[in-house]
Design a protein around this motif. Sequence first.
Motif, PDB file in Angstrom:
ATOM      1  N   SER A   1      25.092 -49.616  13.645  1.00 18.00           N
ATOM      2  CA  SER A   1      23.460 -49.005  14.620  1.00 18.00           C
ATOM      3  C   SER A   1      22.877 -50.505  14.425  1.00 18.00           C
ATOM      4  O   SER A   1      21.870 -50.161  15.223  1.00 18.00           O
ATOM      5  CB  SER A   1      23.252 -49.174  12.978  1.00 18.00           C
TER       6      SER A   1
ATOM      7  N   SER B   1      24.762 -39.105   9.863  1.00 16.00           N
ATOM      8  CA  SER B   1      23.356 -40.010   9.179  1.00 16.00           C
ATOM      9  C   SER B   1      23.480 -39.268   7.578  1.00 16.00           C
ATOM     10  O   SER B   1      24.816 -39.141   6.891  1.00 16.00           O
ATOM     11  CB  SER B   1      22.668 -37.880   9.413  1.00 16.00           C
TER      12      SER B   1
ATOM     13  N   ARG C   1      11.883 -45.169   3.651  1.00 15.55           N
ATOM     14  CA  ARG C   1      12.600 -43.651   3.522  1.00 15.55           C
ATOM     15  C   ARG C   1      11.291 -43.683   2.588  1.00 15.55           C
ATOM     16  O   ARG C   1      10.544 -43.712   2.931  1.00 15.55           O
ATOM     17  CB  ARG C   1      13.577 -44.076   2.759  1.00 15.55           C
TER      18      ARG C   1
ATOM     19  N   SER D   1      10.835 -37.286   9.586  1.00 13.88           N
ATOM     20  CA  SER D   1      12.591 -36.997   9.215  1.00 13.88           C
ATOM     21  C   SER D   1      12.239 -37.499  11.471  1.00 13.88           C
ATOM     22  O   SER D   1      13.774 -38.058  11.130  1.00 13.88           O
ATOM     23  CB  SER D   1      13.121 -36.541   8.908  1.00 13.88           C
TER      24      SER D   1
ATOM     25  N   VAL E   1      14.321 -50.712   6.465  1.00 15.43           N
ATOM     26  CA  VAL E   1      14.381 -49.598   6.672  1.00 15.43           C
ATOM     27  C   VAL E   1      13.237 -48.958   6.307  1.00 15.43           C
ATOM     28  O   VAL E   1      12.192 -49.376   5.652  1.00 15.43           O
ATOM     29  CB  VAL E   1      15.835 -48.517   5.919  1.00 15.43           C
TER      30      VAL E   1
ATOM     31  N   ARG F   1      11.635 -40.947  12.721  1.00 16.78           N
ATOM     32  CA  ARG F   1      12.285 -42.050  11.556  1.00 16.78           C
ATOM     33  C   ARG F   1      13.495 -43.048  12.667  1.00 16.78           C
ATOM     34  O   ARG F   1      13.843 -43.856  12.439  1.00 16.78           O
ATOM     35  CB  ARG F   1      12.983 -41.682  10.032  1.00 16.78           C
ATOM     36  N   ASP F   2      13.864 -42.860  13.631  1.00 13.70           N
ATOM     37  CA  ASP F   2      14.926 -42.919  14.424  1.00 13.70           C
ATOM     38  C   ASP F   2      15.193 -43.851  15.504  1.00 13.70           C
ATOM     39  O   ASP F   2      15.206 -45.339  15.977  1.00 13.70           O
ATOM     40  CB  ASP F   2      16.054 -41.538  15.405  1.00 13.70           C
TER      41      ASP F   2
ATOM     42  N   LYS G   1      19.389 -41.470   7.287  1.00 11.05           N
ATOM     43  CA  LYS G   1      19.427 -42.448   8.276  1.00 11.05           C
ATOM     44  C   LYS G   1      20.652 -42.342   9.433  1.00 11.05           C
ATOM     45  O   LYS G   1      21.850 -41.892   9.487  1.00 11.05           O
ATOM     46  CB  LYS G   1      20.147 -44.043   7.494  1.00 11.05           C
ATOM     47  N   GLU G   2      19.978 -42.415  10.934  1.00 13.22           N
ATOM     48  CA  GLU G   2      21.057 -41.915  11.245  1.00 13.22           C
ATOM     49  C   GLU G   2      21.872 -43.292  11.933  1.00 13.22           C
ATOM     50  O   GLU G   2      21.211 -44.205  11.956  1.00 13.22           O
ATOM     51  CB  GLU G   2      20.739 -41.685  12.892  1.00 13.22           C
ATOM     52  N   ILE G   3      23.505 -43.616  11.864  1.00 16.54           N
ATOM     53  CA  ILE G   3      24.141 -44.733  11.686  1.00 16.54           C
ATOM     54  C   ILE G   3      25.227 -44.272  12.887  1.00 16.54           C
ATOM     55  O   ILE G   3      25.806 -43.598  12.782  1.00 16.54           O
ATOM     56  CB  ILE G   3      25.154 -45.304  10.605  1.00 16.54           C
TER      57      ILE G   3
END
Lengths: 732, 184
Positions: free
Chosen positions: A501, A468, A711, A672, A709, A675-676, A472-474
């Motif tokens: 990702s 993360s 945010r 949050s 993206v 978001r994934d 942001k999860e990558i």
Amino acid sequence: MKETPPRRADPSPGKDLARRRRERIAIGIVAVLVIGLTILEANLAAVGGMAFSSNIVIFALINLNVILIVLLIFLVTRNVFKLILDRKRNILGAKIRSRLVFIFIAFSLIPTILLFVAAANITTTSIKSWIGGRVGVALTNALDIVRGNLEKEAASLSGVADQAASAVLRKSRKDSLKTSLEKSRKGSSPDVSLLVVGRGGVLAASGDVTGEIATQIRSRLKGEEGNVVRGGVMTFIGESYASAVRRLPDGRAVVAVKTIPRDEANKIRDIAKAYDEYHQVRLLDDPIRASYIATLILITLLVVFAASWMGIYLARQITVPIQMLAEGTEKVASGDLDVRLDYRSDDEFGHLVGSFNRMTADLKGMKKSLEDANVSLSSTFEELRRRSRFIETILTNISTGVIVIDRLGRISMINKVAELILSIKTDKVLGKPYKEVVREEHYETVRTLSREVGETPGRKVERQVDLSVMGKEISLRVSVTSLQGDDGEYLGLVVAFDDLSQAMRLQRIMAWREVARRIAHEIRNPLTPIQLSTERLQKKFAPLHDRDPAFSECTQTILSEVESLKSLVEEFTRFARMPAPAFKEGNLVEELRPVVETFRAAHSGIAWEFEGEDIPTVWFDPFQIRRAVTNLLENAASALGGQGRVAVRVAHEPGLGSVRVSVRDDGPGIPSGDRDRLFEPYFSRKEGGTGLGLAIVSAIASDHQGTVVVRDNVPRGSVFEIEIPVRPKRRG
Amino acid sequence: MRYVVISLVFLVVFVTPVLSADTSPKPRITDIHGEAKEGKAKVHFTLRNAFSPEMVEALKSGIEISFETVVRVQRHHRNWFDATVGKITFSRSVRYDVLSRVYRLNRGKEVDLLPDIFTALAGMTRYEIVVPLTSPVTPGKRYQALVRTRLDKVGLSEPLRSILFFSSLWDLETEWAIGAIAAP
């Protein structure tokens, strides 16, 4: 006090030689002048009627003296002034030369002057003591004694002379003068002679009288001629005789002469000579002293001159090599290694200069070697730098993130892609230990990878890691390789990673598209029969159940749900069959401005802002981009609920070669946890939403080789950013 | 600097001798007269101011003093160069003999032993010289005698000569004096 560095002397040895040649010529000219002046003086004296005698020598010597004095004064003064000037100008070697010259002159001048004074005093005193002493008295007494003895001898001859005169006067006609003399001489000493002298010379002689004595007596007689002699007998003496003279009435004279023996005569002559010399010295006392002193002065001047000249010469002999060495050292210090001192001598200075020349030659050789080595090293360094730049270029341009960790665990290199993927700044982490840089939640992962690398035989580990980063999860495919030198020494780690990702998202989109296509296919087929059948049931059986509203409501529900399903299928179909973007080069700002204006008109309660920078033309599909932005604006308007602020900004990122479209709202924001899955199909928090809007945005961004993206907006709300390249790469 | 040195040299060389020149009466030849006939000329002349007190003193001390005299007889031409018809150079010296107390006057051919200095000085200053002539005398023509005398040498004893070899004790040199010679 700051000491000024010494200046170099005249660097040109040719000038020095020329100067010396000029000096020699000057000395020659002076010598000629001396002779010329002497002759000129002599001629001037003759022409001008001045008395002139044999004094050319004295003129010449006086002139020589004068010239010598002038030369001495000139040379000494000139050299002293030159030394003083050199000292003032801080010429190299002037100090030691002046000291040496001063010492030489002092050591020669002081004893010479002392010697001169002493010699002059001794000479004067000696002459005075000789003249004023008892020598004169002794000589006078000796001469008086000699003269007295001779006078006595002469007086003792008076009787002989008288007898002889009587005999001459009495002589008969038969006897000759000589016979008369012989008769008179009988009984006298054998060294007594008798002469008869007349006006014409010696008339007769008896005895061994010499001609010289006879001549002298005759001269004396001539000199005394006319003088009246008391007693009639005169006495004449000389060095070798004593005589008594009796003049005769007829003018003749009878002389009795006693010849002094030769030895005695010589002694008398010596006494007389000594007496003469004594009186001459006494008379010429001053000239003799002056002569001695003049000679002493001349010798003193010559000694001083020679000593001074020798001092200057020796000082030059000593200081010239020192000066040359000092100048040479200065040149060497300033980097000139071509210095060669031209000085040859068998003494220590010659050896020193030779060593200096060898040293500069060695230094030059070493410098040449160093320069060659430097050139070689520079070449190698340049090659290494070129390779390093090449590697950096590769690392910068590859799509893989690379981090190099040295053997001490410090981050020694990080490329641009790694910066972007991990959202870190190189200048903040470079050189720092990676353990300090890695976040706490990632530390365990990193430690595991590091340990595995050490345990794996190939020293290489590849893993997929989910992280993360900035919320942001990558997903990363990480490859960690241990670097080892030729001798097996551990040099560090190379961490290479690819961001999976986007690829995974594309895979998911593709999968969802397939699912959507199949669902649409499977659902769409029975819907039409269901709709037709339901409409037939309505048409046929509605009249039969007009009193029962349930039939009508159920069929109407079936029809409305079928319609809903149709629209859903239509959406699915549209998502599944999304065409490939038709790229055109255009102005993205001008393309998006009408979209924002449309929303401004439709949602007047929301403040719409649009900011478009002066960006370059971009290759994009206008329809798809407009659709993606429309979806984002719809979501923003929906989130704001008719009140709020939406800002759209189109910006250029020259460093990345991309443009970014950001949509910022001050709505409630995105949790949050959502978001994934936000960009996955059928994920929606909106009531009645299909969950395909953001999936389509993501698909369009991916089709444009870009990203989308989300945010948090500060202080509230959310920001969606679509980033696409200015010029997408060709595929296939 | 060099000009200063050159100036000093000239000052020393030229000015000093002039400043130090003797101011005593200069020796000169006077009373030149004579007669030329029969191939010879008899010339009378007197040398004046020849002996300074120092020279007399030196003479009394036994120093020999010698004069060299040149007598030149010329026939005078009014508008032409004078022709030398006879010339003679001779020396005359005098020395005091301290033993016999006489002055030895050397006339060349003969030596006179003179009892007093006055006679000796007279012998050194009064001359009667016969000059042989190279050409016959023309009676009635104008003849003249030119006479010049200079100090020939000062007879010092040997040691003093070596000490004072470069010095001249006295300078004596007359200018050329001219006197008419009768040619009967």
